[in-house]
Design a protein around this motif. Structure first.
Motif, short mmCIF file in Angstrom:
data_model
loop_
_atom_site.label_atom_id
_atom_site.label_comp_id
_atom_site.label_asym_id
_atom_site.label_seq_id
_atom_site.Cartn_x
_atom_site.Cartn_y
_atom_site.Cartn_z
N LYS A 139 0.65 -1.13 0.25
CA LYS A 139 -0.34 0.22 -0.31
C LYS A 139 0.54 1.46 -0.45
N GLY A 140 0.95 2.02 -0.84
CA GLY A 140 1.04 3.61 -1.15
C GLY A 140 1.97 3.67 -1.58
N THR A 141 2.59 2.67 -2.89
CA THR A 141 3.35 2.52 -3.39
C THR A 141 3.31 2.62 -5.16
N PRO A 142 4.30 3.26 -5.55
CA PRO A 142 3.78 3.34 -7.61
C PRO A 142 3.25 2.12 -8.13
N ILE A 143 2.33 2.06 -8.76
CA ILE A 143 2.14 1.57 -10.02
C ILE A 143 2.48 1.15 -10.78
N LEU A 154 -10.41 -0.63 -18.22
CA LEU A 154 -11.57 -1.62 -17.37
C LEU A 154 -12.13 -0.56 -16.63
N GLY A 155 -12.33 0.83 -16.76
CA GLY A 155 -12.67 1.77 -16.25
C GLY A 155 -12.24 1.87 -15.02
N CYS A 156 -10.81 1.98 -14.75
CA CYS A 156 -10.01 1.90 -13.20
C CYS A 156 -9.44 3.86 -13.64
N LEU A 157 -9.76 4.91 -12.85
CA LEU A 157 -9.21 5.87 -13.48
C LEU A 157 -7.90 6.68 -12.19
N ARG A 158 -6.95 6.56 -12.14
CA ARG A 158 -6.27 6.13 -11.35
C ARG A 158 -6.12 7.35 -10.54
N ASP A 159 -6.18 7.91 -9.66
CA ASP A 159 -6.27 9.39 -9.26
C ASP A 159 -5.41 9.76 -8.78
N LYS A 160 -4.84 10.75 -8.77
CA LYS A 160 -3.99 11.43 -9.25
C LYS A 160 -2.72 12.35 -8.09
N ARG A 161 -3.84 11.67 -6.78
CA ARG A 161 -3.22 12.54 -5.44
C ARG A 161 -2.55 10.87 -4.71
N TYR A 162 -3.08 10.67 -5.49
CA TYR A 162 -2.32 8.71 -5.15
C TYR A 162 -1.55 8.26 -5.73
N PRO A 163 -0.61 7.50 -5.00
CA PRO A 163 -0.14 6.89 -6.54
C PRO A 163 -0.53 5.23 -6.38
N ASP A 164 -2.17 4.73 -5.93
CA ASP A 164 -2.13 3.77 -6.29
C ASP A 164 -3.87 2.84 -5.26
N VAL A 165 -4.48 4.84 -5.78
CA VAL A 165 -5.96 4.64 -5.22
C VAL A 165 -6.84 5.06 -6.60
N PHE A 166 -7.47 3.74 -6.69
CA PHE A 166 -8.57 4.51 -8.35
C PHE A 166 -10.07 4.97 -8.38
N ARG A 202 -21.15 11.54 -18.05
CA ARG A 202 -21.93 10.32 -19.41
C ARG A 202 -22.88 9.63 -18.74
N LEU A 203 -23.50 9.81 -17.73
CA LEU A 203 -24.84 9.47 -16.12
C LEU A 203 -23.98 7.99 -16.22
N THR A 204 -22.47 7.67 -16.00
CA THR A 204 -21.94 6.68 -15.21
C THR A 204 -21.64 7.20 -13.43
N LEU A 205 -21.87 6.23 -13.06
CA LEU A 205 -21.11 5.84 -11.25
C LEU A 205 -20.02 5.84 -11.06
N GLU A 206 -19.70 6.78 -10.52
CA GLU A 206 -17.72 6.33 -10.00
C GLU A 206 -17.54 6.10 -8.48
N ILE A 207 -17.50 4.92 -8.19
CA ILE A 207 -16.91 4.47 -6.95
C ILE A 207 -15.42 4.98 -6.45
N GLN A 208 -14.97 6.34 -5.10
CA GLN A 208 -14.17 6.13 -5.53
C GLN A 208 -13.25 6.09 -4.26
N GLY A 209 -11.79 5.98 -4.19
CA GLY A 209 -11.28 5.59 -3.91
C GLY A 209 -10.84 4.19 -3.06
N VAL A 210 -10.57 3.50 -4.09
CA VAL A 210 -10.06 2.37 -4.43
C VAL A 210 -9.31 1.95 -3.95
#
Length: 451
Positions: A139-143, A154-166, A202-210
């Motif tokens: 946890k906390g290390t770059p991908i 797959l529809g998972c976009l990295r949160d720019k604030r963290y190295p391993d959160v999507f 585009r009316l999709t739902l985005e689950i945060q902080g994965v």
């Protein structure tokens, strides 16, 4: 069978108590050498010790942890961590059987789902302790960039604030989901993300902080409930529509048409790469609430007025003229006139003339091509024909996608393709020529979308 499958087998097929099922399964998998009568020590935890107290599955898992790691100095901390992971995996702050049964127990399967999740939690926990899971990410290390690109697909976009959160996009049917699907997404957000869910444009739902390690379990959980992730890449993107089906101004059934487009092109063409993303929007009327003309292809409901000049009385206060929101209808020389090039075909004049000078209308669809918003905005250009059936519209959409795949250049949007080839050429190709679908789909196309 893995630990989860074995535990569910002992519980469901052998009718063992939940705690005993966990212990028997772990005894098999980890070769602990426990005798069956020793495993039965956990039978008393069935139904939360018979009174709905501590979950028997968790008790069995703690028992296995004791058997394998009781001599470790940090054993007490390990137990606390396992309980914490149990709560997170089962999306429940309680470890009480009575609470968990209300959430997971069914008449047919009893608590097999909870038993399976407990076994899964225990197995992952042990794998980390043993250092055997090469896929466990620190946890906390770059991908790795290649992995970031893969999960983006797959529809998972990295949160720019963290190295391993999507943030993970869940596909809707043009913004529509059932109340049960709402509950599933909420549970997924609690179990695998931060608990927050946002809407995309585009009316999709985005689950945060994965967390990265939670991506695959999240996708599997959603699939079990009939939901998918996605909405990225050089593909047909999720279709958006306004609520024209129910709106007072809606001229077409936007929900029905957009769902047909979703099934045919978002799902049906999901494996078909394009030069870039391809966005489709369905608007119910010329109010353009969903901005169809700013999409690669946009559809707008139409109600084209047909003037019967013989019935016009040339009223001094013309109700048709007064009702026109864009002031296109005008009485000229004692007769109502509507400029067909200026009229947006909103249908607001319908039923306004007491003498039925505009009694007949042609209901249909206007199709825009080559729209785009973003860094460079392009307004779509309408095709010269108003289409009068859904079948015609579906055919035009497919032709547009195939033309883009065939004649587009990697990295350019459909607007760029139209500008390069010329609108007249593209319109003629869409309206008057048959495109060889089989040949186009055989082509190798490299997509250029970066998001």
């Amino acid at each position: 069978m893995d630990l989860k499958e074995r535990a569910v087998y002992y519980y469901s097929e052998q009718n063992k108590g939940c705690g005993v099922a966990i212990v028997l399964a772990a005894n098999d998998v980890y070769k602990l050498g426990l005798k069956e009568e020793e495993c039965l020590l956990f039978e008393g935890f069935r139904s939360g010790m018979g009174c709905g107290s501590t979950c028997g599955s968790l008790a069995g898992a703690i028992g296995i942890l004791s058997r394998m790691y009781a001599k470790r100095e940090d054993f007490k901390e390990l137990c606390g961590k396992l309980v914490g992971e149990f709560k997170k995996e089962l999306a429940c702050d309680s470890i009480e059987c009575s609470v968990l049964s209300a959430k997971y127990k069914t008449e047919e399967a009893r608590c097999s789902a909870a038993v399976g999740l407990t076994a899964q939690t225990l197995e992952r926990f042990i794998e980390r302790l043993e250092g055997r899971d090469a896929n466990i990410h620190t946890k906390g290390t770059p991908i790795d960039p290649a992995e970031i690109k893969r999960v983006k697909g797959l529809g998972c976009l990295r949160d720019k604030r963290y190295p391993d959160v999507f943030n993970v996009r869940v596909i809707t049917r043009n913004g529509k989901i059932s109340s049960e699907e709402h509950r599933v997404i909420a549970e997924a957000a609690d179990r695998f993300g931060s608990g927050a869910v946002t809407m995309t444009t585009r009316l999709t739902l985005e689950i945060q902080g994965v967390q990265y390690d939670n991506i695959q379990p999240l996708i599997e959980f959603l699939k079990e409930h009939g939901l998918d992730t996605g909405g990225t890449g050089s593909l047909v993107r999720p279709v958006v529509s306004c609520k024209g089906t129910t709106c007072q101004y809606g001229l077409i059934d936007t929900y029905d048409l957009s769902e047909k487009i979703h099934e045919r092109f978002y799902i049906g063409y999901h494996g078909v790469s394009l030069p870039h993303k391809f966005k489709i929007a369905v608007g119910g009327c010329p109010n353009n609430c969903v901005k169809p003309d700013l999409n690669d292809l946009g559809i707008v409901g139409q109600r084209v007025p047909v003037v019967n000049a013989d019935k016009c009385r040339g009223c001094k206060k013309c109700q048709v003229e007064n009702s026109c929101p864009i002031h296109t209808a005008k009485v000229v020389g004692g007769k109502i006139c509507i400029d067909p090039l200026a009229c947006n075909n909103c249908g607001r004049c319908k039923g306004k003339c007491p003498f039925d000078a505009i009694e007949n209308y042609i209901d249909g669809y206007k199709v825009y091509i080559g729209g785009r918003w973003g860094k460079r905005v392009a307004h779509g250009i309408p095709l010269s024909k108003v289409f009068t059936s859904e079948e015609e519209v579906i055919e035009i959409i497919e032709n547009a996608i195939l033309l883009f795949r065939d004649e587009g250049i990697s990295g350019e949007r459909f607007a760029d393709t139209i500008e390069r080839l010329g609108f007249a050429y593209v319109e003629d190709k869409l309206l008057n020529h048959k495109i060889d679908k089989a040949a186009v789909l055989k082509k190798t196309v490299k997509g250029g979308a970066s998001c």
